[in-house]
Write a protein that holds these residues in place. Structure first.
Motif, PDB file in Angstrom:
ATOM      1  N   LEU A 240       0.814  -1.210   0.000  1.00 38.11           N
ATOM      2  CA  LEU A 240       0.000   0.000   0.000  1.00 38.11           C
ATOM      3  C   LEU A 240       0.853   1.268   0.000  1.00 38.11           C
ATOM      4  O   LEU A 240       0.503   2.260  -0.636  1.00 38.11           O
ATOM      5  CB  LEU A 240      -0.920   0.009   1.218  1.00 38.11           C
ATOM      6  N   SER A 241       1.962   1.230   0.733  1.00 36.32           N
ATOM      7  CA  SER A 241       2.797   2.429   0.811  1.00 36.32           C
ATOM      8  C   SER A 241       3.348   2.837  -0.549  1.00 36.32           C
ATOM      9  O   SER A 241       3.634   4.016  -0.786  1.00 36.32           O
ATOM     10  CB  SER A 241       3.947   2.201   1.800  1.00 36.32           C
ATOM     11  N   LYS A 242       3.481   1.866  -1.447  1.00 35.59           N
ATOM     12  CA  LYS A 242       3.974   2.161  -2.799  1.00 35.59           C
ATOM     13  C   LYS A 242       2.836   2.482  -3.771  1.00 35.59           C
ATOM     14  O   LYS A 242       3.081   2.880  -4.911  1.00 35.59           O
ATOM     15  CB  LYS A 242       4.772   0.970  -3.324  1.00 35.59           C
ATOM     16  N   ASN A 243       1.610   2.276  -3.332  1.00 36.15           N
ATOM     17  CA  ASN A 243       0.441   2.535  -4.182  1.00 36.15           C
ATOM     18  C   ASN A 243      -0.588   3.356  -3.417  1.00 36.15           C
ATOM     19  O   ASN A 243      -1.790   3.150  -3.547  1.00 36.15           O
ATOM     20  CB  ASN A 243      -0.181   1.211  -4.639  1.00 36.15           C
ATOM     21  N   ILE A 244      -0.108   4.285  -2.615  1.00 34.28           N
ATOM     22  CA  ILE A 244      -0.980   4.995  -1.682  1.00 34.28           C
ATOM     23  C   ILE A 244      -2.036   5.829  -2.389  1.00 34.28           C
ATOM     24  O   ILE A 244      -3.114   6.105  -1.840  1.00 34.28           O
ATOM     25  CB  ILE A 244      -0.124   5.876  -0.736  1.00 34.28           C
ATOM     26  N   ASP A 245      -1.777   6.228  -3.630  1.00 35.84           N
ATOM     27  CA  ASP A 245      -2.736   7.058  -4.362  1.00 35.84           C
ATOM     28  C   ASP A 245      -3.964   6.281  -4.809  1.00 35.84           C
ATOM     29  O   ASP A 245      -4.911   6.884  -5.325  1.00 35.84           O
ATOM     30  CB  ASP A 245      -2.065   7.694  -5.583  1.00 35.84           C
ATOM     31  N   ILE A 246      -3.989   4.971  -4.561  1.00 34.97           N
ATOM     32  CA  ILE A 246      -5.152   4.174  -4.963  1.00 34.97           C
ATOM     33  C   ILE A 246      -6.257   4.229  -3.913  1.00 34.97           C
ATOM     34  O   ILE A 246      -7.391   3.811  -4.167  1.00 34.97           O
ATOM     35  CB  ILE A 246      -4.740   2.698  -5.219  1.00 34.97           C
ATOM     36  N   LEU A 247      -5.960   4.767  -2.733  1.00 34.70           N
ATOM     37  CA  LEU A 247      -6.922   4.762  -1.627  1.00 34.70           C
ATOM     38  C   LEU A 247      -8.247   5.453  -1.957  1.00 34.70           C
ATOM     39  O   LEU A 247      -9.315   4.916  -1.635  1.00 34.70           O
ATOM     40  CB  LEU A 247      -6.293   5.373  -0.371  1.00 34.70           C
ATOM     41  N   PRO A 248      -8.258   6.635  -2.578  1.00 32.79           N
ATOM     42  CA  PRO A 248      -9.557   7.247  -2.919  1.00 32.79           C
ATOM     43  C   PRO A 248     -10.408   6.358  -3.821  1.00 32.79           C
ATOM     44  O   PRO A 248     -11.638   6.334  -3.685  1.00 32.79           O
ATOM     45  CB  PRO A 248      -9.152   8.547  -3.620  1.00 32.79           C
ATOM     46  N   LEU A 249      -9.773   5.650  -4.739  1.00 35.04           N
ATOM     47  CA  LEU A 249     -10.524   4.752  -5.621  1.00 35.04           C
ATOM     48  C   LEU A 249     -11.126   3.596  -4.826  1.00 35.04           C
ATOM     49  O   LEU A 249     -12.276   3.201  -5.055  1.00 35.04           O
ATOM     50  CB  LEU A 249      -9.602   4.215  -6.720  1.00 35.04           C
ATOM     51  N   LEU A 250     -10.362   3.055  -3.873  1.00 29.21           N
ATOM     52  CA  LEU A 250     -10.872   1.977  -3.023  1.00 29.21           C
ATOM     53  C   LEU A 250     -12.090   2.445  -2.239  1.00 29.21           C
ATOM     54  O   LEU A 250     -13.091   1.721  -2.133  1.00 29.21           O
ATOM     55  CB  LEU A 250      -9.775   1.505  -2.059  1.00 29.21           C
ATOM     56  N   LYS A 251     -12.011   3.650  -1.682  1.00 28.50           N
ATOM     57  CA  LYS A 251     -13.144   4.182  -0.921  1.00 28.50           C
ATOM     58  C   LYS A 251     -14.362   4.370  -1.818  1.00 28.50           C
ATOM     59  O   LYS A 251     -15.483   3.998  -1.448  1.00 28.50           O
ATOM     60  CB  LYS A 251     -12.770   5.516  -0.273  1.00 28.50           C
TER      61      LYS A 251
ATOM     62  N   ILE B 266     -11.467   6.205   4.533  1.00 32.75           N
ATOM     63  CA  ILE B 266     -11.868   4.806   4.687  1.00 32.75           C
ATOM     64  C   ILE B 266     -12.123   4.584   6.173  1.00 32.75           C
ATOM     65  O   ILE B 266     -11.243   4.820   7.011  1.00 32.75           O
ATOM     66  CB  ILE B 266     -10.782   3.861   4.147  1.00 32.75           C
ATOM     67  N   PRO B 267     -13.325   4.139   6.545  1.00 34.55           N
ATOM     68  CA  PRO B 267     -13.736   4.186   7.952  1.00 34.55           C
ATOM     69  C   PRO B 267     -12.890   3.382   8.926  1.00 34.55           C
ATOM     70  O   PRO B 267     -12.558   3.861  10.008  1.00 34.55           O
ATOM     71  CB  PRO B 267     -15.176   3.642   7.908  1.00 34.55           C
TER      72      PRO B 267
END
Length: 605
Positions: A297-308, A351-352
């Motif tokens: 995740l630390s190397k792909n942290i910008d994917i978090l908004p898409l996951l949410k 992300i809750p």
């Protein structure tokens, strides 16, 4: 759901003449007592689905150890004319099976008993030696060998020796392991199980979990996967995964799905495709959980908004320890800094929930390393209050793992290799060079007690919007966490946020000034009195003495009068004596104060 109830009746009515019966046995009934439902063991349903493709009739039955299994199961076997009985075996239920299998063979002498699951795969010889009267055990994936067993007319030694992936006892009482299975690289060929077709307990068992891939690329020393010479990660197509999610939504009205892969977020391109397809199909209405690695995740942290946006509401990170040296011994491949960074960024992305588990009494554990772990767990909770859910487990020697096979290399002495003392992860099975079993148990209890206190201390740090989301996810998706349990236990929070989560109510701050006249206030707490004055209870639990105006407004906020009607009563009551004051403005100021203490909610008309 009407269609499901029809299917339920059809399943119960056609359980005669089956080829095999698979049994999910819960050895610790107290876990089941926490809920009226149990989670279906999905691996068994894959076996049934695969067998069904080849014309075999397989059903699945659930029992826990409160049931009179030795009486009920033979009756079911005889009723269904079943000749093959399969058990999922883990370190907990293996002892119940040890006592059960001789009774089954006594009552059903022609029955063939097959074992499978992690205990057989990780410790095939030990499991077969422990459980008597067994025809064979399946090592690894079960679909192909299980089908061949069903299709064989006689399960004698000649048949067993020619089926890959088995362990059995030959005529000379010697345990024989056949050739390893060749893994099918295309797991889409297994399909996904139609649960209702095979389940004999549709009123007991739930199916919220889903597997999108098999295998793990991690090398964790405490895990069976870490002990394998090579790990072959195989994933399903996104088409297949979305088809199964659609099936679960339509068949069981499921709104929250657990993706139980060891590391779902591993392939960036695949993860993005899954998220985009979920957004297109469900627009975030279906919520889901997954596991992830902090280093990935630390190397792909910008994917978090898409996951949410795709509906992710809970993500599990493997914490294990707050000591880097121990993480390195575990071969986790993650750093303390990565865990902190990822935790903070997940929370910032909205992300809750973030679930983090820590192992107590594992490799090279000392009181010093324990304190580092406890302090690190608290630090994560302070980084993201309301988001981080912390739990602990005692190190459990997992059969086939490096720490099970070579405990001395990790500063361990295994004192209970078969986990006789209790359920996995909940009792002490090993000692370290500096900590005996009793000290480890004390430290585990200290960890849990300290973390419980930390939850309570951080309640006031959670934002209004976040609390709203916590209640929304609990009320509409049945997502329970320590945060939701604590908030529900406090009357002000529960009575204020739960109606809002259910819909139709809002807080004072959410009402436009132009709509306030018609809005109807409802008090969330009863008045209390010491015999002299009236009080209301603040959200912290303290008594707040009411002024005359506060007392009048809280009394009139019974859900029957609108704000304007209440203001008119106040105007004629002489509570506000200064004619220059605006009664409505005075009342609104008090209601704003009530809102800060969660004392009143509002219904718009």
């Amino acid at each position: 759901m009407d269609g499901f109830m029809k299917n339920k009746n059809e399943v119960v009515g056609r359980i005669t003449n089956i080829d095999a019966l698979l049994v999910q046995l819960s050895a610790n009934p107290y876990f089941d007592m926490l809920s009226s439902y149990c989670i279906g063991q999905l691996g068994q349903y894959y076996l049934a689905e695969y067998a069904d493709r080849y014309g075999c009739n397989v059903k699945i039955k659930y029992y826990n150890s409160f049931d009179k299994i030795s009486e009920l199961l033979p009756k079911l076997i005889n009723k269904t004319l079943c000749r093959i009985l399969g058990f999922y075996v883990d370190s907990d239920n293996v002892w119940a099976l040890r006592a059960l299998t001789p009774l089954l063979k006594k009552n059903c002498p022609e029955l063939h008993i097959i074992l499978g699951g992690p205990q057989v795969t990780g410790d095939p010889y030990g499991t077969m030696q422990l459980v008597p009267n067994v025809t064979c055990g399946i090592i690894g994936e079960g679909e192909v060998p299980f089908l061949k067993l069903i299709q064989s007319e006689a399960l004698d030694e000649d048949i067993l020796t020619n089926i890959d992936g088995l362990i059995y006892c030959n005529s000379s009482k010697k345990l024989i392991v056949t050739k390893p299975q060749k893994q099918n690289p295309n797991i889409d060929e297994f399909g996904y199980p139609k649960r209702e077709k095979y389940c004999l307990d549709p009123d007991k068992v739930t199916f919220s979990q889903l597997i999108t891939g098999r295998g793990c690329m991690g090398r964790c020393a405490f895990c069976y996967e870490g002990g394998r010479e090579h790990t072959n990660l195989r994933v399903r197509s996104i088409d297949s995964c979305l088809e199964e999610i659609d099936y679960l939504v339509k068949t069981y009205d499921i709104k929250y799905i657990n993706l139980v892969d060891d590391t779902f977020i591993l392939n960036r391109k695949r993860t993005e495709e899954f998220c985009n397809r979920m957004i297109d199909k469900y627009q975030g209405r279906i919520k889901w959980y997954c596991e992830a690695r902090a280093d990935v995740l630390s190397k792909n942290i910008d994917i978090l908004p898409l996951l949410k946006q795709a509906g992710l509401v809970k993500i599990q990170l493997g914490g294990e320890s707050g000591c880097q040296e121990i993480l390195d011994a575990y071969k986790k491949g993650v750093t303390i800094e990565q865990l902190e960074f990822v935790t903070q960024t997940i929370a910032e992305a909205g992300i809750p929930y973030i679930y983090v588990n820590f192992i107590i009494g594992g490799a090279f554990e000392t009181e010093y390393t324990f304190e580092k772990t406890l302090n690190f767990a608290k630090k994560l909770m302070h980084i993201a209050p309301g988001h981080v859910e912390v739990s602990s487990s005692v190190f459990t020697p997992t059969p086939g793992s490096p720490m099970y096979n070579h405990p001395e290399e990790y500063g361990l002495k295994i004192i209970d290799k078969r986990s006789i003392r209790g359920a996995s992860c909940s009792f002490v099975f090993a000692e370290t060079e500096q900590l005996n079993q009793y000290k480890i148990w004390q430290l585990r209890n200290k960890f849990n007690n300290e973390i419980d206190k930390e939850y309570l201390s951080l309640i006031e740090s959670i934002s209004y919007e976040q609390i709203q989301e916590i209640f929304y996810l609990y009320t509409n998706y049945s997502i329970e966490t320590p945060w939701s349990m604590i908030l529900k236990s406090k009357a002000n929070y529960r009575n204020y946020f739960e109606p809002i989560a259910r819909g139709g109510f809002c807080g004072f701050k959410d009402i436009c000034k132009r709509d306030i006249s018609c809005a109807i206030p409802y008090r969330t707490t009863h008045l209390s009195s010491d015999g002299v004055a009236f009080y209301r209870i603040s959200k912290s639990g303290d008594n707040i003495k009411n002024s005359n105006l506060e007392n009048a407004l809280i009394t009139l906020s019974a859900g029957k009068l609108s704000f304007q009607e209440i203001a008119n009563i106040i105007r004629t009551s002489a509570i506000i004596t200064d004619e220059c004051k605006n009664v409505e403005e005075e009342c609104m100021a008090v209601y704003q104060n009530f809102d800060d203490n969660l004392s009143v909610i509002w219904k718009k008309v």
